[in-house]
Design an enzyme around this catalytic site. Structure first.
Site, PDB file in Angstrom:
ATOM      1  N   LYS A 189      15.377  28.745  41.007  1.00  0.00           N
ATOM      2  CA  LYS A 189      16.836  28.705  40.873  1.00  0.00           C
ATOM      3  C   LYS A 189      17.433  28.712  42.269  1.00  0.00           C
ATOM      4  CE  LYS A 189      20.340  31.363  40.616  1.00  0.00           C
ATOM      5  NZ  LYS A 189      21.331  30.478  41.231  1.00  0.00           N
ATOM      6  N   GLY A 242      17.872  36.907  49.175  1.00  0.00           N
ATOM      7  CA  GLY A 242      19.322  36.985  49.022  1.00  0.00           C
ATOM      8  C   GLY A 242      19.846  38.336  49.448  1.00  0.00           C
ATOM      9  N   GLU A 245      22.429  43.716  47.401  1.00  0.00           N
ATOM     10  CA  GLU A 245      23.028  44.125  46.128  1.00  0.00           C
ATOM     11  C   GLU A 245      22.301  43.454  44.948  1.00  0.00           C
ATOM     12  OE1 GLU A 245      26.985  42.684  45.932  1.00  0.00           O
ATOM     13  OE2 GLU A 245      27.253  43.393  43.869  1.00  0.00           O
ATOM     14  N   GLY A 247      19.388  41.973  45.192  1.00  0.00           N
ATOM     15  CA  GLY A 247      17.977  42.341  45.309  1.00  0.00           C
ATOM     16  C   GLY A 247      17.664  43.616  44.523  1.00  0.00           C
ATOM     17  N   GLU A 264      13.306  39.468  49.915  1.00  0.00           N
ATOM     18  CA  GLU A 264      13.671  39.133  51.299  1.00  0.00           C
ATOM     19  C   GLU A 264      15.176  39.275  51.380  1.00  0.00           C
ATOM     20  OE1 GLU A 264      11.759  38.511  53.792  1.00  0.00           O
ATOM     21  OE2 GLU A 264       9.846  37.821  53.005  1.00  0.00           O
ATOM     22  N   CYS A 298      19.764  35.690  57.755  1.00  0.00           N
ATOM     23  CA  CYS A 298      19.405  37.060  57.399  1.00  0.00           C
ATOM     24  C   CYS A 298      19.012  37.831  58.648  1.00  0.00           C
ATOM     25  CB  CYS A 298      18.237  37.037  56.426  1.00  0.00           C
ATOM     26  SG  CYS A 298      16.868  36.050  57.007  1.00  0.00           S
ATOM     27  N   GLU A 399      26.242  43.687  57.107  1.00  0.00           N
ATOM     28  CA  GLU A 399      25.861  42.314  57.438  1.00  0.00           C
ATOM     29  C   GLU A 399      27.103  41.421  57.307  1.00  0.00           C
ATOM     30  OE1 GLU A 399      23.363  40.343  54.537  1.00  0.00           O
ATOM     31  OE2 GLU A 399      22.151  39.532  56.169  1.00  0.00           O
TER      32      GLU A 399
HETATM   33  P1  NAD Z   1      23.067  36.349  46.841  1.00  0.00           P
HETATM   34  O1  NAD Z   1      22.291  37.602  46.643  1.00  0.00           O
HETATM   35  O2  NAD Z   1      24.483  36.343  46.476  1.00  0.00           O
HETATM   36  O3  NAD Z   1      22.388  35.161  46.013  1.00  0.00           O
HETATM   37  C1  NAD Z   1      21.025  34.815  46.171  1.00  0.00           C
HETATM   38  C2  NAD Z   1      20.553  34.115  44.903  1.00  0.00           C
HETATM   39  O4  NAD Z   1      20.586  35.054  43.830  1.00  0.00           O
HETATM   40  C3  NAD Z   1      21.431  32.943  44.468  1.00  0.00           C
HETATM   41  O5  NAD Z   1      20.602  31.918  43.959  1.00  0.00           O
HETATM   42  C4  NAD Z   1      22.278  33.555  43.381  1.00  0.00           C
HETATM   43  O6  NAD Z   1      22.749  32.603  42.436  1.00  0.00           O
HETATM   44  C5  NAD Z   1      21.267  34.495  42.721  1.00  0.00           C
HETATM   45  N1  NAD Z   1      21.859  35.591  41.942  1.00  0.00           N
HETATM   46  C6  NAD Z   1      23.094  36.135  42.060  1.00  0.00           C
HETATM   47  N2  NAD Z   1      23.256  37.120  41.132  1.00  0.00           N
HETATM   48  C7  NAD Z   1      22.087  37.211  40.453  1.00  0.00           C
HETATM   49  C8  NAD Z   1      21.616  38.042  39.396  1.00  0.00           C
HETATM   50  N3  NAD Z   1      22.387  39.003  38.849  1.00  0.00           N
HETATM   51  N4  NAD Z   1      20.352  37.854  38.937  1.00  0.00           N
HETATM   52  C9  NAD Z   1      19.549  36.904  39.477  1.00  0.00           C
HETATM   53  N5  NAD Z   1      19.946  36.080  40.467  1.00  0.00           N
HETATM   54  C10 NAD Z   1      21.197  36.235  40.964  1.00  0.00           C
HETATM   55  O7  NAD Z   1      22.828  35.926  48.362  1.00  0.00           O
HETATM   56  P2  NAD Z   1      23.464  34.683  49.138  1.00  0.00           P
HETATM   57  O8  NAD Z   1      24.900  34.988  49.363  1.00  0.00           O
HETATM   58  O9  NAD Z   1      23.077  33.402  48.477  1.00  0.00           O
HETATM   59  O10 NAD Z   1      22.641  34.739  50.505  1.00  0.00           O
HETATM   60  C11 NAD Z   1      23.003  35.561  51.553  1.00  0.00           C
HETATM   61  C12 NAD Z   1      22.139  36.802  51.586  1.00  0.00           C
HETATM   62  O11 NAD Z   1      20.768  36.430  51.595  1.00  0.00           O
HETATM   63  C13 NAD Z   1      22.342  37.605  52.846  1.00  0.00           C
HETATM   64  O12 NAD Z   1      22.378  38.972  52.518  1.00  0.00           O
HETATM   65  C14 NAD Z   1      21.096  37.300  53.658  1.00  0.00           C
HETATM   66  O13 NAD Z   1      20.755  38.275  54.595  1.00  0.00           O
HETATM   67  C15 NAD Z   1      20.067  37.144  52.606  1.00  0.00           C
HETATM   68  N6  NAD Z   1      18.933  36.344  53.111  1.00  0.00           N
HETATM   69  C16 NAD Z   1      17.725  36.952  53.362  1.00  0.00           C
HETATM   70  C17 NAD Z   1      16.664  36.210  53.895  1.00  0.00           C
HETATM   71  C18 NAD Z   1      15.324  36.836  54.209  1.00  0.00           C
HETATM   72  O14 NAD Z   1      14.347  36.105  54.345  1.00  0.00           O
HETATM   73  N7  NAD Z   1      15.240  38.147  54.358  1.00  0.00           N
HETATM   74  C19 NAD Z   1      16.841  34.857  54.145  1.00  0.00           C
HETATM   75  C20 NAD Z   1      18.086  34.290  53.877  1.00  0.00           C
HETATM   76  C21 NAD Z   1      19.127  35.036  53.355  1.00  0.00           C
END
Ligand code: NAD
Length: 504
Positions: A189, A242, A245, A247, A264, A298, A399
């Site tokens: 997804k 992602g 929260e 996660g 991650e 990230c 962040e």
């Molecule tokens: P996000 O958590 O909002 O979304 C990430 C993914 O999760 C998206 O595909 C989203 O549709 C999905 N999602 C949202 N709610 C969900 C739920 N309840 N159940 C299952 N899936 C759900 O994050 P974002 O805004 O897309 O990305 C930014 C964040 O990602 C930042 O915090 C960044 O630090 C982190 N990030 C981490 C890494 C790493 O490798 N550590 C890499 C890139 C980004």
């Protein structure tokens, strides 16, 4: 299975600007017919019309994946056959790299130069991980008695991968590729804002010979599609990249379902500059580490901790870099920083800057939108440097996910280490020094999963990527990554030779 080479530039936009879900080897509309229009973050113009899936589509993808896992022979295949397929996919992707990089830039906004780098990274990841596919092996274990004890490493079954929007294809493939190499069936997804390159990737994977149902892409809201995938009883592991929260929610689901999870998550990474550092190189590396991808990383090195003796000259170099950065639509030549991914993200970033200033931070560069009228319809924010932001300010603790660097100075090495570790995150840390003893001693004391010395943040498919503390659980990349996508089975055989019966 051999697949013919394809004309470069034909797969990324195989159906013009209309994109469907990719389930069971076919491009299909969402079951409820829902669609959305995606716009270019640099101009606000529409770029794609997209199917938006729901829970039924998530179920359909899980069914297709589970069936393919049982019936396609992908898991049972000799690992070297999977390696060849992944290698073919890498070659197809390389042939298509330019058109897919352009698609990534139009969808996400990053400069084309960065998207091209991402595509090369994806190709190298497929090659590297493909090379591990025929090296999945167990071990023999000495045990008492006439016994042979050994372990087998088996694929998990259906693995779910949830990806963010900042490196849309790169971060999706980072976990999907090892799961495929290990013989699993995958449901991906992508983030709803940036799903286009994932769909282009699935088309190429099919073309490379990955059996139908082994790689599925379902676009849709995280709350419905993401949760439905994670909660599905056929899901045998979740790989999530992602925010912290979400996660946490994913970790709850994994606990409830008793399945493995890789998280991650975010970061608030420190970069320490010691007095002996090469300041020109450091300034360039620091600029790259916070203004690259418009700071939407990230592991963005967003907290600069600089020795007081070099604070003023380094700040001046950073101000010059920030002011000289060329902003614009990522497809234009010479652009160094694109827009943020969405209007909301730009508002959020500027709000953090305002709060830092009201907490006492001094604005050294940026802090606003660019003045050029031609950029007015894009979500641009100028590279921003803030000096002496108090350690308790939200801008230092949370962040931001934008091009905002906060700076603080230190006197003693112990202070630098304490400030660096004073965060709930632990993804990455950097330092600039020519002194070997300082470099290695301080590296050991930094609470971060990755440390760069005299370099901007850097990673390779060969090196593990993962965070400590609230930055996550588990890791991606490196030779051990396939362990996350396989399970270990122990077999014990009694090999005693039966005694001959007397007189026999
Ligand atoms: P996000 O958590 O909002 O979304 C990430 C993914 O999760 C998206 O595909 C989203 O549709 C999905 N999602 C949202 N709610 C969900 C739920 N309840 N159940 C299952 N899936 C759900 O994050 P974002 O805004 O897309 O990305 C930014 C964040 O990602 C930042 O915090 C960044 O630090 C982190 N990030 C981490 C890494 C790493 O490798 N550590 C890499 C890139 C980004």
């Amino acid at each position: 299975m051999w697949a013919p080479p394809i004309e470069p530039g034909t797969m990324a936009e195989a159906n013009g600007s209309a994109y469907q879900l990719f389930i069971d080897g076919a491009e299909i509309p969402a079951s409820r017919g829902e669609r959305a229009t995606l716009t270019d973050p640099a101009t606000g113009e529409p770029i794609a019309d997209l199917a938006i899936g729901g829970r039924e589509d998530a179920r359909h993808a899980m069914e297709a994946a589970e069936r393919a896992f049982r019936e396609s022979g992908w898991a049972a295949e000799d690992g070297s056959a999977r390696a060849r397929t992944l290698r073919r996919l890498a070659d197809l992707l390389e042939a298509e790299a330019e058109s897919i990089a352009r698609l990534e830039t139009r969808n996400m906004g990053k400069p084309l130069r960065e998207s091209r780098g991402d595509l090369q990274y994806v190709v190298r990841t497929l090659e590297y991980v493909g090379g591990l596919a025929d090296k999945i092996q167990g071990e023999t274990i000495p045990v008492p008695g006439p016994r042979l004890a050994y372990t087998l490493r088996e694929p998990l079954g259906v693995t779910v991968h949830i990806a963010p929007w900042n490196y849309p294809l790169l971060l999706a493939v980072r976990s999907v590729a090892p799961a495929l190499a290990a013989g699993n069936a995958v449901v991906l997804k992508p983030a709803s804002l940036t799903p286009l390159t994932a769909i282009a990737f699935a088309r190429l994977a099919h073309r490379a010979g990955i059996p139908k149902g082994i790689l599925n892409v379902v676009v849709g809201p995280g709350k419905s599609v993401g949760e439905a995938l994670a909660l599905d009883p056929r899901c045998r592991s979740i790989s999530f990249t992602g925010s912290g929260e979400i996660g946490l929610r994913i970790a709850e689901i994994a606990a409830q379902r008793v399945i493995p999870v890789t998280l991650e998550l975010g970061g608030k990474s420190p970069v320490i500059v010691f007095p002996d550092a090469d300041l020109d190189r450091a300034a360039k590396g620091i600029g790259h580490g916070i203004f690259g991808n418009a700071g939407q990383m990230c592991w963005a090195a967003s907290r600069l901790i600089v020795h007081e003796s070099v604070h003023a000259p380094l700040l001046e170099k950073l101000r010059a870099i920030a002011d000289a950065t060329k902003l614009g639509p990522g497809l234009e030549d010479g652009i160094e920083m694109g827009p943020l991914v969405s209007a909301d993200q730009a508002v959020r970033v500027l709000e953090y800057v305002r709060s830092a200033v009201s907490d006492g931070g001094v604005l050294v560069a940026g802090g606003d939108r660019p003045a050029e009228p031609r950029l007015a319809h894009g979500h641009f924010v100028r590279p921003t440097v803030l000096d002496q932001v108090p350690g308790e300010s939200r801008a230092v603790r949370e962040e931001i996910f934008g091009p905002v660097l906060s700076v603080v100075s230190f006197k003693e090495i112990e202070d630098a280490i304490r400030i660096a570790n004073d965060t709930r995150y632990g993804l990455f840390a950097a330092m600039w020094t020519k002194d070997l003893a300082t470099a290695h001693t301080v590296s050991r004391r930094l609470e971060a999963g990755m440390v760069s010395i005299n370099e901007a943040p850097n990673t390779f498919p060969q090196t593990p990527f993962g965070g400590f503390k609230e930055s996550g659980i588990g890791f991606e990349q490196g030779t051990k990554v396939l362990e996350s996508y396989t399970r270990r089975k122990n077999v014990i055989v009694n090999v005693a030779i039966p005694r001959k019966k007397a007189g026999a």
